[in-house]
Design an enzyme around this catalytic site. Structure first.
Site, PDB file in Angstrom:
ATOM      1  N   LYS A  92       9.389  -4.987   6.558  1.00  0.00           N
ATOM      2  CA  LYS A  92       9.840  -5.497   5.248  1.00  0.00           C
ATOM      3  C   LYS A  92      11.239  -4.946   4.924  1.00  0.00           C
ATOM      4  CE  LYS A  92       9.173  -6.830   0.808  1.00  0.00           C
ATOM      5  NZ  LYS A  92       8.894  -8.136   0.300  1.00  0.00           N
TER       6      LYS A  92
ATOM      7  N   LYS B  93      15.542  -2.762  -5.465  1.00  0.00           N
ATOM      8  CA  LYS B  93      14.440  -1.866  -5.069  1.00  0.00           C
ATOM      9  C   LYS B  93      14.284  -1.864  -3.541  1.00  0.00           C
ATOM     10  CE  LYS B  93       9.556  -1.327  -4.718  1.00  0.00           C
ATOM     11  NZ  LYS B  93       8.210  -1.867  -4.822  1.00  0.00           N
TER      12      LYS B  93
HETATM   13  P1  NAD Z   1       4.011  -5.649 -11.453  1.00  0.00           P
HETATM   14  O1  NAD Z   1       4.755  -4.552 -12.110  1.00  0.00           O
HETATM   15  O2  NAD Z   1       3.980  -7.015 -12.065  1.00  0.00           O
HETATM   16  O3  NAD Z   1       2.471  -5.200 -11.234  1.00  0.00           O
HETATM   17  C1  NAD Z   1       2.069  -3.890 -10.891  1.00  0.00           C
HETATM   18  C2  NAD Z   1       0.786  -3.598 -11.655  1.00  0.00           C
HETATM   19  O4  NAD Z   1       0.280  -2.322 -11.219  1.00  0.00           O
HETATM   20  C3  NAD Z   1       0.989  -3.479 -13.168  1.00  0.00           C
HETATM   21  O5  NAD Z   1       0.142  -4.404 -13.829  1.00  0.00           O
HETATM   22  C4  NAD Z   1       0.630  -2.028 -13.491  1.00  0.00           C
HETATM   23  O6  NAD Z   1      -0.010  -1.884 -14.757  1.00  0.00           O
HETATM   24  C5  NAD Z   1      -0.324  -1.701 -12.358  1.00  0.00           C
HETATM   25  N1  NAD Z   1      -0.500  -0.292 -12.060  1.00  0.00           N
HETATM   26  C6  NAD Z   1       0.424   0.677 -11.892  1.00  0.00           C
HETATM   27  N2  NAD Z   1      -0.153   1.840 -11.543  1.00  0.00           N
HETATM   28  C7  NAD Z   1      -1.492   1.611 -11.479  1.00  0.00           C
HETATM   29  C8  NAD Z   1      -2.624   2.416 -11.142  1.00  0.00           C
HETATM   30  N3  NAD Z   1      -2.521   3.701 -10.805  1.00  0.00           N
HETATM   31  N4  NAD Z   1      -3.866   1.830 -11.190  1.00  0.00           N
HETATM   32  C9  NAD Z   1      -4.010   0.536 -11.534  1.00  0.00           C
HETATM   33  N5  NAD Z   1      -2.969  -0.269 -11.852  1.00  0.00           N
HETATM   34  C10 NAD Z   1      -1.720   0.252 -11.818  1.00  0.00           C
HETATM   35  O7  NAD Z   1       4.601  -5.733  -9.954  1.00  0.00           O
HETATM   36  P2  NAD Z   1       4.494  -6.976  -8.944  1.00  0.00           P
HETATM   37  O8  NAD Z   1       5.649  -7.891  -9.147  1.00  0.00           O
HETATM   38  O9  NAD Z   1       3.110  -7.498  -8.957  1.00  0.00           O
HETATM   39  O10 NAD Z   1       4.788  -6.223  -7.565  1.00  0.00           O
HETATM   40  C11 NAD Z   1       3.821  -5.404  -6.929  1.00  0.00           C
HETATM   41  C12 NAD Z   1       4.375  -4.959  -5.591  1.00  0.00           C
HETATM   42  O11 NAD Z   1       4.677  -6.104  -4.787  1.00  0.00           O
HETATM   43  C13 NAD Z   1       5.677  -4.153  -5.709  1.00  0.00           C
HETATM   44  O12 NAD Z   1       5.645  -3.112  -4.773  1.00  0.00           O
HETATM   45  C14 NAD Z   1       6.749  -5.186  -5.384  1.00  0.00           C
HETATM   46  O13 NAD Z   1       7.907  -4.604  -4.828  1.00  0.00           O
HETATM   47  C15 NAD Z   1       6.022  -6.047  -4.357  1.00  0.00           C
HETATM   48  N6  NAD Z   1       6.539  -7.419  -4.253  1.00  0.00           N
HETATM   49  C16 NAD Z   1       6.807  -8.136  -5.379  1.00  0.00           C
HETATM   50  C17 NAD Z   1       7.283  -9.431  -5.251  1.00  0.00           C
HETATM   51  C18 NAD Z   1       7.585 -10.262  -6.477  1.00  0.00           C
HETATM   52  O14 NAD Z   1       8.204 -11.326  -6.334  1.00  0.00           O
HETATM   53  N7  NAD Z   1       7.163  -9.859  -7.663  1.00  0.00           N
HETATM   54  C19 NAD Z   1       7.483  -9.998  -3.979  1.00  0.00           C
HETATM   55  C20 NAD Z   1       7.149  -9.258  -2.845  1.00  0.00           C
HETATM   56  C21 NAD Z   1       6.685  -7.958  -3.004  1.00  0.00           C
END
Ligand code: NAD
Length: 285
Positions: A159, A234
């Site tokens: 990635k 990020k």
């Molecule tokens: P987001 O911030 O929308 O969701 C993360 C969730 O995790 C939040 O709802 C938060 O409350 C929860 N959380 C945090 N700590 C926690 C814990 N200890 N226990 C339970 N829940 C907890 O983020 P996202 O956009 O869903 O992204 C998630 C991951 O995927 C990230 O690492 C991001 O880099 C990766 N990602 C995102 C995308 C995108 O387009 N959004 C694309 C590829 C990869």
């Protein structure tokens, strides 16, 4: 049917968990955020409660610190479950976790929220081959391409390398269009030539940063994401962290990170990462 605990029901995790449930699995969710729990519905009162008795535990959390903290309690509650982290985190944390929790897989994704909703994500997986074979049917309920990249950490490595290349190629593509503008060469003419020549790349032919040549690209909708610049920053931070820790020279990756950080400072964070062309244009005479 498997009993799956899904921890982290944010922008990505919520549609991924829904797709697992749609595929017939018994999915119990947990998120620290109450609204996220309400959006999924079938949630436990804590992470430990969600994973008790689970065949598989999947985490989809913001960053490495969240993932480490979450697995401290999750692993005790379900020692024998298949453990999969789909978050995008640093390679070293993924490797550390797998050495503490043998068999744990790192399985970051690409494809964004649309890919999560449509179950068309690409999963890049690192870790034990037998555990990968167990995980594959679950990942197939959420994605289209499931690739075993090697040992623990290899998914995060893939990635980081891919997204660094994407950032560099996007900046290069923007620079080519900006030079063409100065030279009086039309966007369409550059596109016609470069998309069939040695300059061809995904940033040009699928995700063109100027409006017109590729009607579906974010440039045609005022650069609404797509893939937001904050997320690119990020990911570039993670690739530069890996480059430093493992001793790789990535001067263009470093420069791309600086440029994208400048764009965030200019207010570009919530725009698609191809919108960096607007900042680069402004840097010229
Ligand atoms: P987001 O911030 O929308 O969701 C993360 C969730 O995790 C939040 O709802 C938060 O409350 C929860 N959380 C945090 N700590 C926690 C814990 N200890 N226990 C339970 N829940 C907890 O983020 P996202 O956009 O869903 O992204 C998630 C991951 O995927 C990230 O690492 C991001 O880099 C990766 N990602 C995102 C995308 C995108 O387009 N959004 C694309 C590829 C990869």
């Amino acid at each position: 049917m498997a009993r799956i605990a899904f921890i982290g029901l944010g922008n990505m995790g919520l549609p991924m968990a829904r797709n697992l449930a749609r595929a017939g699995h018994d999915v119990v969710g947990f998120d620290l955020n109450e609204a996220a729990r309400a959006a999924f519905g079938n949630c436990a009162a804590s992470g430990a409660e969600a994973v008790a008795g689970a065949d598989a535990v999947i985490t989809m959390l913001p960053a490495g610190d969240h993932v480490r903290a979450a697995w401290e309690s999750l692993a005790q509650a379900a020692p024998d479950a298949l453990k999969i982290d789909c978050s995008t985190i640093d390679v070293t944390t993924a490797q550390d976790l797998a050495s503490q929790l043998p068999g744990m897989l790192d399985a970051p994704v690409s494809g964004g929220v649309m890919g999560a909703e449509n179950a068309t994500l690409t999963f890049m997986v690192g870790g034990d081959a037998a555990r990968f074979a167990e995980a594959k049917p679950l990942l197939e309920a959420m994605g289209r391409n499931i690739i075993h990249c090697g040992d623990a950490g290899a998914g995060q490595a893939a990635k980081a390398c891919n997204n660094m290349l994407l950032a560099i190629s996007m900046v290069g593509t923007c620079e080519a269009f900006i030079l063409a503008e100065k030279l009086g060469l039309s966007h369409q003419a550059l596109f016609e030539v470069a998309s069939r020549s040695s300059g061809q790349c995904w940033s040009l032919s699928t995700y063109c940063p100027v409006p017109g040549p590729v009607p579906g690209s974010p440039a045609n909708r005022e650069y609404r994401p797509g893939f937001a610049t904050t997320l690119m920053v990020k990911d570039l931070g993670l690739s530069q962290q890996a480059a430093e820790e493992f001793g790789a020279a990535t001067p263009l990756g470093a420069r791309a990170l600086e440029l994208y950080e400048d764009f965030v400072a200019d207010g570009g964070g919530n725009f698609d990462f191809s919108a960096i062309i607007t900042m680069l244009r402004g840097m010229g005479r």
